[in-house]
Design a protein around this motif. Structure first.
Motif, PDB file in Angstrom:
ATOM      1  N   LYS A 189     -46.744 -82.707  79.656  1.00  0.00           N
ATOM      2  CA  LYS A 189     -46.782 -81.250  79.668  1.00  0.00           C
ATOM      3  C   LYS A 189     -45.460 -80.667  80.152  1.00  0.00           C
ATOM      4  CE  LYS A 189     -48.815 -81.168  84.324  1.00  0.00           C
ATOM      5  NZ  LYS A 189     -49.976 -80.743  85.130  1.00  0.00           N
ATOM      6  N   THR A 191     -43.193 -78.535  82.583  1.00  0.00           N
ATOM      7  CA  THR A 191     -43.202 -78.202  84.008  1.00  0.00           C
ATOM      8  C   THR A 191     -41.941 -77.413  84.351  1.00  0.00           C
ATOM      9  OG1 THR A 191     -42.016 -80.204  84.718  1.00  0.00           O
ATOM     10  CG2 THR A 191     -44.437 -80.360  84.496  1.00  0.00           C
ATOM     11  N   PRO A 192     -41.966 -76.659  85.460  1.00  0.00           N
ATOM     12  CA  PRO A 192     -40.761 -75.925  85.865  1.00  0.00           C
ATOM     13  C   PRO A 192     -39.565 -76.850  86.108  1.00  0.00           C
ATOM     14  CG  PRO A 192     -42.687 -75.094  87.035  1.00  0.00           C
ATOM     15  CD  PRO A 192     -43.133 -76.317  86.304  1.00  0.00           C
ATOM     16  N   GLY A 195     -38.134 -77.676  82.797  1.00  0.00           N
ATOM     17  CA  GLY A 195     -37.474 -76.513  82.216  1.00  0.00           C
ATOM     18  C   GLY A 195     -36.099 -76.262  82.812  1.00  0.00           C
ATOM     19  N   CYS A 224     -41.256 -77.547  71.848  1.00  0.00           N
ATOM     20  CA  CYS A 224     -41.573 -76.333  72.603  1.00  0.00           C
ATOM     21  C   CYS A 224     -42.539 -75.451  71.815  1.00  0.00           C
ATOM     22  CB  CYS A 224     -40.297 -75.552  72.912  1.00  0.00           C
ATOM     23  SG  CYS A 224     -39.270 -76.275  74.206  1.00  0.00           S
ATOM     24  N   ARG A 228     -46.291 -74.415  72.979  1.00  0.00           N
ATOM     25  CA  ARG A 228     -46.547 -72.978  73.079  1.00  0.00           C
ATOM     26  C   ARG A 228     -47.835 -72.597  72.358  1.00  0.00           C
ATOM     27  NH1 ARG A 228     -41.952 -69.205  70.587  1.00  0.00           N
ATOM     28  NH2 ARG A 228     -42.709 -70.283  68.715  1.00  0.00           N
ATOM     29  N   GLU A 231     -50.945 -73.791  74.323  1.00  0.00           N
ATOM     30  CA  GLU A 231     -51.120 -73.232  75.667  1.00  0.00           C
ATOM     31  C   GLU A 231     -52.426 -72.447  75.722  1.00  0.00           C
ATOM     32  OE1 GLU A 231     -50.700 -72.346  79.515  1.00  0.00           O
ATOM     33  OE2 GLU A 231     -49.354 -73.680  78.416  1.00  0.00           O
ATOM     34  N   ASN A 235     -50.246 -68.795  79.725  1.00  0.00           N
ATOM     35  CA  ASN A 235     -49.439 -68.515  80.906  1.00  0.00           C
ATOM     36  C   ASN A 235     -48.154 -67.839  80.455  1.00  0.00           C
ATOM     37  OD1 ASN A 235     -47.378 -68.896  82.962  1.00  0.00           O
ATOM     38  ND2 ASN A 235     -48.819 -70.252  83.986  1.00  0.00           N
ATOM     39  N   GLU A 237     -45.510 -66.814  82.014  1.00  0.00           N
ATOM     40  CA  GLU A 237     -44.263 -67.361  82.525  1.00  0.00           C
ATOM     41  C   GLU A 237     -43.855 -68.628  81.773  1.00  0.00           C
ATOM     42  OE1 GLU A 237     -42.421 -69.017  86.785  1.00  0.00           O
ATOM     43  OE2 GLU A 237     -44.280 -67.854  86.741  1.00  0.00           O
ATOM     44  N   GLN A 238     -44.834 -69.485  81.485  1.00  0.00           N
ATOM     45  CA  GLN A 238     -44.521 -70.721  80.775  1.00  0.00           C
ATOM     46  C   GLN A 238     -44.150 -70.446  79.330  1.00  0.00           C
ATOM     47  OE1 GLN A 238     -46.406 -74.351  81.797  1.00  0.00           O
ATOM     48  NE2 GLN A 238     -47.013 -74.804  79.704  1.00  0.00           N
TER      49      GLN A 238
END
Length: 263
Positions: A189, A191-192, A195, A224, A228, A231, A235, A237-238
């Motif tokens: 997945k 993750t920040p 990213g 990506c 997306r 998702e 989210n 932000e993600q």
């Protein structure tokens, strides 16, 4: 071979009409260079013009591999497609980051790293995954025990892409680490931590892109777009982070066929 074909395909080793021995036998090993070349001629003349492979269709029914090439990215979920103005602003910001990095690269490269920062070797794939993502993400641990007295343990949470770190990475290392993380992302997945590193590595890529880097960033943009779409909780932000990576790949690195259509 027909005479017309010989004219279109001139001989690299012309063979004249030599006087071969009366006992010349093309089935036995040649004894002279002339016999060798004559034997090659005879074998070539015996080859059929068309060869058909014998394939047992029963063996193909059980094991079949289908490769599907997707030329573009999957569209953003309804209501989450970025505007053209937003994409243009991200490209401008990214360009400024790259210019600043190039301008101050030597300065940041000369800065001393903390004693706990041990950068893996370029070919150490697992080492780089742990270095960038940390033990928590790498080992897929939901949470790590907090210990406020110790402070941040970067071995567990991953080292951020500090300028003093990425400035020490040459293009070969940048491409290798980008490949490692994209490979990881292909099965895991978003993750920040991932990213942040993807953004930093893209900022370090030099233009014009090498063929392998070109292929990698296209693979990244497609992945990506897949994440997306899947998702579930949408989210914001993600999705914004995924939109950003797709935007940079498509609009800054000129992969326009992967770009999101403005909302």
């Amino acid at each position: 071979m027909e005479a017309g074909a010989e004219e279109l395909m001139p001989r690299l080793l012309p063979v004249g009409d030599w006087d071969l021995a009366e006992d010349f036998d093309p089935t036995v090993p040649p004894r002279t260079p002339q016999e060798y070349l004559k034997r090659v001629q005879i074998e070539a003349a015996r080859c059929p013009d068309v060869v058909v492979a014998k394939i047992d269709p029963r063996k193909l029914k059980k094991k079949q591999t289908v490769n599907i090439s997707i030329s573009g990215c999957q569209p953003a979920p309804e209501g989450y497609s970025p505007t053209l103005r937003w994409q243009q602003q991200q490209v401008a910001n990214f360009s400024a980051v790259r210019q600043s990095l190039n301008k101050h690269r030597n300065h940041w490269r000369s800065q001393h790293l903390d004693s706990n920062v041990i950068m893996p070797k370029s070919e150490d794939e697992e080492g780089w995954k742990k270095f960038c993502l940390g033990e928590r993400v790498y080992s897929e641990i939901d949470a790590l025990p907090n210990n406020e007295n110790i402070g941040i343990d970067y071995m567990k949470v991953g080292f951020p892409p500090l300028l003093s770190i990425v400035s020490r990475m040459n293009q070969a290392t940048v491409t290798s680490v980008l490949e490692y993380l994209i490979s990881w992302f292909g099965e895991k997945k978003f993750t920040p931590e991932l990213g942040r590193w993807l953004y930093a590595l893209l900022a370090c890529l030099e233009k014009p892109l090498l063929p392998e880097a070109h292929s990698l960033i296209r693979q990244l943009a497609r992945r990506c777009s897949e994440v997306r779409v899947l998702e579930e909780n949408k989210n914001e932000e993600q999705i914004s982070a995924l939109n950003l990576i797709i935007c940079l790949v498509s609009r800054y690195f000129d992969q326009r066929d992967l770009a999101d259509e403005p909302s």
